[in-house]
Design an enzyme around this catalytic site. Sequence first.
Site, short mmCIF file in Angstrom:
data_model
loop_
_atom_site.label_atom_id
_atom_site.label_comp_id
_atom_site.label_asym_id
_atom_site.label_seq_id
_atom_site.Cartn_x
_atom_site.Cartn_y
_atom_site.Cartn_z
NE ARG A 130 -5.06 5.09 -5.02
CZ ARG A 130 -5.61 5.23 -3.81
NH1 ARG A 130 -5.06 4.69 -2.74
NH2 ARG A 130 -6.74 5.90 -3.68
CG ASP A 189 -1.78 1.29 1.22
OD1 ASP A 189 -2.58 1.47 0.28
OD2 ASP A 189 -1.61 2.12 2.12
#
Length: 418
Positions: A164, A157
């Site tokens: 992102r 993540d």
Amino acid sequence: MIFDIINKKEHKKQLSYEELSFFFNGYLKGEITDDDMTKLLKAIMKNNLSIREIYDLTDIFIKSGDILTIPIDSCVDKHSTGGIGDKTTLIVAPIVASLGIYMPKLSGRGLGYTGGTIDKLESIGVNTNLTEEEFINGVKKIGFSITGQTKNLCPMDKKIYALRDVTNTTENIGLIATSIMSKKIAGGAKNIVIDLKVGNGALIKNKKDAKKLAKIMINIGKKYNRKVVCVLTDMNSPLGSNIGNLLEVKEAVLVLNNKVRNKLYDLCVYLSSVIVEVGLNISFNSAKEKVIDAIESGKAYKKFLDFIEYQNGDLSLLEKRQEGYQVLATKSGYIKNIDALKIGILSMNLGAGRKNKDDKIDFEAGIVLNKQVGEYVKENDLLCTLYGKDEFFQDINQYFEIVNRKPKNKNIVISIIR
């Protein structure tokens, strides 16, 4: 196979667990490039993830690293989906810790124009790179500890999150749910309270999508034997008066010292009350009484100071003074709204956020709103002050909606979903 997986998602087909695992684990190991991962993320943005893909991807993220075991019963984690001026963790964590609730907090950096708790803490020198042992010891000793994602906790993540941030792939329900819940489950807490921001300054723009995301996260929690509560809160105007890293820590300190009563205070009291209700298994009203007393008695601020000492922060950095650019009101009236999105983007441009993955943040950059929604402003009154890169200093009266009649008071809390 890389091209086949991207192509499959671009044509709206579901990816199998094995395909997701191959691609995301390959990226974590450096076998898949930023460019190829960006192509897949953009295909996901366009065509979304199915519920099954969300569950699978969350599991893959969790298994990319360790899962902490927190040997404490009354343990509640809190997460915010990110907003403009959102410094609630810095206020809520010490409040609930002062009331006997333990909070292990894995936090992230800023995502696009939304701020990150880790950046805020690093603006005052706090060590946010704790080992797992230091992290758990902090929770036991103080009641809460805040660290960035360690090398061993949800490393996938951490890497995807950074990509992102700079590829315009943040506003997707499946990716948001996967990111949040993998971190929360890896963090070890059995109870999780999520402040789900809704509005133009949030990743989630409307109530319909917010409710959908809340239900997905609650169901992911059930799969891992976690109790999840989602509080939907308004993010159409910035939260509080200060936007920017060092500026937001200053405002958090004022709230903890009982010197500010605004929407930020209201939200922190509400979120803390929900956490205390869950953690101590008492009524919301009883929890709220305890929360307000923790602020007014100074107990919460004492916990904050203990935390700063444990993680080597330096509050003297808050005393920095800098020259800002003052924006004066061009008309008189009541402030009906302050555009959170535009304020967030300007704050980022001033230096408070990252446009690219490796950008350095100016901790002192940001915006101070000298007037709040609902207040009356006269022509030539000070509306706000800008700090940071002077090429972005400008008159931003157009970000403030000023009307003749006093607007109705809008509740910061929209709803709660359990």
